[in-house]
Write a protein that holds these residues in place. Structure first.
Motif, PDB file in Angstrom:
ATOM      1  N   UNK A  98       0.890  -1.299  -0.043  1.00 42.75           N
ATOM      2  CA  UNK A  98       0.194   0.042   0.119  1.00 42.75           C
ATOM      3  C   UNK A  98       0.978   1.255  -0.104  1.00 42.75           C
ATOM      4  N   UNK A  99       1.936   1.103   0.697  1.00 45.63           N
ATOM      5  CA  UNK A  99       2.678   2.329   1.011  1.00 45.63           C
ATOM      6  C   UNK A  99       4.008   2.148   1.575  1.00 45.63           C
ATOM      7  N   UNK A 100       4.835   2.956   1.590  1.00 44.44           N
ATOM      8  CA  UNK A 100       6.125   2.933   2.490  1.00 44.44           C
ATOM      9  C   UNK A 100       6.452   4.211   3.346  1.00 44.44           C
ATOM     10  N   UNK A 101       6.724   4.079   4.529  1.00 47.26           N
ATOM     11  CA  UNK A 101       6.801   5.236   5.418  1.00 47.26           C
ATOM     12  C   UNK A 101       8.280   5.154   5.805  1.00 47.26           C
ATOM     13  N   UNK A 102       9.110   6.301   5.401  1.00 45.77           N
ATOM     14  CA  UNK A 102      10.472   6.299   5.622  1.00 45.77           C
ATOM     15  C   UNK A 102      10.739   7.235   6.591  1.00 45.77           C
ATOM     16  N   UNK A 103      11.483   6.772   7.547  1.00 47.91           N
ATOM     17  CA  UNK A 103      11.740   7.642   9.014  1.00 47.91           C
ATOM     18  C   UNK A 103      13.313   7.764   8.896  1.00 47.91           C
ATOM     19  N   UNK A 104      13.781   8.929   8.591  1.00 45.88           N
ATOM     20  CA  UNK A 104      15.181   9.177   8.904  1.00 45.88           C
ATOM     21  C   UNK A 104      16.210   8.667   7.792  1.00 45.88           C
ATOM     22  N   UNK A 105      15.544   8.154   6.807  1.00 44.28           N
ATOM     23  CA  UNK A 105      16.371   7.656   5.814  1.00 44.28           C
ATOM     24  C   UNK A 105      15.640   7.063   4.452  1.00 44.28           C
ATOM     25  N   UNK A 121       2.097   4.394  -2.536  1.00 37.53           N
ATOM     26  CA  UNK A 121       2.491   5.802  -1.677  1.00 37.53           C
ATOM     27  C   UNK A 121       3.854   5.560  -1.090  1.00 37.53           C
ATOM     28  N   UNK A 122       4.244   6.918  -0.947  1.00 36.34           N
ATOM     29  CA  UNK A 122       5.479   7.178  -0.198  1.00 36.34           C
ATOM     30  C   UNK A 122       5.261   8.399   0.887  1.00 36.34           C
ATOM     31  N   UNK A 123       5.660   8.162   2.111  1.00 37.23           N
ATOM     32  CA  UNK A 123       5.870   9.219   3.189  1.00 37.23           C
ATOM     33  C   UNK A 123       7.058   9.124   3.867  1.00 37.23           C
ATOM     34  N   UNK A 124       7.879  10.500   3.774  1.00 40.02           N
ATOM     35  CA  UNK A 124       9.335  10.292   4.202  1.00 40.02           C
ATOM     36  C   UNK A 124       9.023  11.457   5.403  1.00 40.02           C
ATOM     37  N   UNK A 125      10.031  11.058   6.383  1.00 42.01           N
ATOM     38  CA  UNK A 125      10.180  12.120   7.562  1.00 42.01           C
ATOM     39  C   UNK A 125      11.681  12.002   7.879  1.00 42.01           C
ATOM     40  N   UNK A 126      12.281  13.448   8.051  1.00 39.07           N
ATOM     41  CA  UNK A 126      13.733  13.722   8.167  1.00 39.07           C
ATOM     42  C   UNK A 126      13.968  15.082   9.011  1.00 39.07           C
ATOM     43  N   UNK A 127      14.852  15.229   9.888  1.00 39.98           N
ATOM     44  CA  UNK A 127      15.254  16.339   9.999  1.00 39.98           C
ATOM     45  C   UNK A 127      15.926  17.214   9.222  1.00 39.98           C
ATOM     46  N   UNK A 128      15.687  18.227   9.140  1.00 38.45           N
ATOM     47  CA  UNK A 128      16.290  19.078   7.906  1.00 38.45           C
ATOM     48  C   UNK A 128      17.890  19.360   7.945  1.00 38.45           C
ATOM     49  N   UNK A 129      18.446  19.140   8.944  1.00 37.33           N
ATOM     50  CA  UNK A 129      20.045  19.073   9.021  1.00 37.33           C
ATOM     51  C   UNK A 129      20.473  17.842   9.657  1.00 37.33           C
ATOM     52  N   UNK A 130      19.872  16.776   9.337  1.00 39.03           N
ATOM     53  CA  UNK A 130      20.206  15.277   9.854  1.00 39.03           C
ATOM     54  C   UNK A 130      21.186  14.886   8.778  1.00 39.03           C
ATOM     55  N   UNK A 131      22.496  14.860   9.293  1.00 40.48           N
ATOM     56  CA  UNK A 131      23.533  14.491   8.288  1.00 40.48           C
ATOM     57  C   UNK A 131      23.410  12.920   7.735  1.00 40.48           C
ATOM     58  N   UNK A 132      22.772  11.902   8.576  1.00 43.02           N
ATOM     59  CA  UNK A 132      22.594  10.635   8.209  1.00 43.02           C
ATOM     60  C   UNK A 132      21.046  10.323   7.595  1.00 43.02           C
ATOM     61  N   UNK A 133      20.429  11.577   7.168  1.00 43.19           N
ATOM     62  CA  UNK A 133      19.139  11.412   6.943  1.00 43.19           C
ATOM     63  C   UNK A 133      18.868  11.259   5.491  1.00 43.19           C
ATOM     64  N   UNK A 153      11.682  18.380   9.596  1.00 41.43           N
ATOM     65  CA  UNK A 153      11.425  19.064  10.770  1.00 41.43           C
ATOM     66  C   UNK A 153      12.691  19.534  11.226  1.00 41.43           C
ATOM     67  N   UNK A 154      12.591  20.764  11.999  1.00 42.45           N
ATOM     68  CA  UNK A 154      14.027  21.493  12.344  1.00 42.45           C
ATOM     69  C   UNK A 154      14.643  20.527  13.093  1.00 42.45           C
ATOM     70  N   UNK A 155      15.888  20.665  12.896  1.00 38.88           N
ATOM     71  CA  UNK A 155      17.000  19.885  13.656  1.00 38.88           C
ATOM     72  C   UNK A 155      17.778  19.107  13.037  1.00 38.88           C
ATOM     73  N   UNK A 156      18.831  18.714  13.792  1.00 40.49           N
ATOM     74  CA  UNK A 156      20.031  18.012  13.115  1.00 40.49           C
ATOM     75  C   UNK A 156      19.975  16.736  13.811  1.00 40.49           C
ATOM     76  N   UNK A 157      19.380  16.081  14.708  1.00 37.35           N
ATOM     77  CA  UNK A 157      19.379  14.754  15.393  1.00 37.35           C
ATOM     78  C   UNK A 157      19.017  13.694  14.372  1.00 37.35           C
ATOM     79  N   UNK A 158      19.547  12.716  14.489  1.00 39.44           N
ATOM     80  CA  UNK A 158      18.943  11.508  13.671  1.00 39.44           C
ATOM     81  C   UNK A 158      18.311  10.470  14.723  1.00 39.44           C
ATOM     82  N   UNK A 159      17.217   9.912  14.164  1.00 46.13           N
ATOM     83  CA  UNK A 159      16.450   8.991  15.005  1.00 46.13           C
ATOM     84  C   UNK A 159      15.692   9.642  15.917  1.00 46.13           C
ATOM     85  N   UNK A 160      15.138  10.936  15.656  1.00 44.54           N
ATOM     86  CA  UNK A 160      14.428  11.780  16.595  1.00 44.54           C
ATOM     87  C   UNK A 160      13.130  11.041  17.162  1.00 44.54           C
TER      88      UNK A 160
END
Length: 188
Positions: A98-105, A121-133, A153-160
């Motif tokens: 049906x879809x894939x939800x992509x968190x942090x990568x 469908x695709x839905x992706x979520x990541x911090x805007x400054x995540x070096x791993x993301x 999302x605002x931030x640089x952390x990974x796996x938030x």
């Protein structure tokens, strides 16, 4: 009720991954959380990635494919960082996704198939400054898929979204869960 498969990140199947899955279950969905690392959990992303490299990324993805063998075809696949690889492979190659939800990568759209399957469908979520993301990869993927959304999302952390890690951001995770559940509801 929708079947959702949530693949963990490089630090393993942590209490925070279980807690995130429980949030999806609380909305009435059946959520499977395969353990791609045979119970191993790592203190850092780097340690987990080193373990994945030792196993082999292809083997990690294959473990994910094998983990869903008994599930129905109509599934939403979800993956957090490293877990995005098996989630995305299954969404692209297993009939009925049906879809894939992509968190942090994410991985490039052609990593597992020459094109994106129609109707997935695709839905992706990541911090805007995540070096791993993999934000650039996510942008490219979302640009290629007709039914796709990218949320930054605002931030640089990974796996938030993992409440058991220092990177956890409760407010951002609330939005991720809300948006994920809205997509699942729309497709069910």
């Amino acid at each position: 009720m929708t079947d959702i498969v949530l693949f963990h990140h490089a630090q393993g199947l942590t209490p925070g991954v279980h807690a995130f899955a429980d949030r999806l279950r609380a909305a009435g969905h059946r959520v499977t959380t395969p353990d791609l690392f045979d119970g191993r959990v790592f203190a850092t992303v780097e340690e987990g990635v080193a373990h994945a490299e030792e196993i082999g990324f292809d083997a990690v993805v294959q473990r994910g494919v094998e983990a869903v063998a008994g599930l129905p075809e109509r599934v939403v696949y979800a993956g957090s960082s490293l877990g995005a690889m098996p989630a995305q492979k299954l969404a692209q190659t297993r009939p009925g996704a049906l879809a894939v939800l992509l968190y942090h990568g994410a991985v490039p759209a052609t990593a597992f198939a020459p094109s994106w399957p129609a109707g997935v469908a695709v839905q992706a979520h990541v911090n805007d400054e995540d070096a791993w993301g993999d934000l650039d990869v996510m942008r490219e993927l979302v640009g290629l898929v007709p039914d796709a959304e990218l949320f930054t999302y605002r931030g640089s952390t990974h796996l938030f979204t993992d409440s058991s890690l220092d990177a956890y951001d409760a407010a951002a995770t609330e939005l991720v869960v809300e948006r994920s559940l809205a997509l699942v509801a729309r497709l069910s």
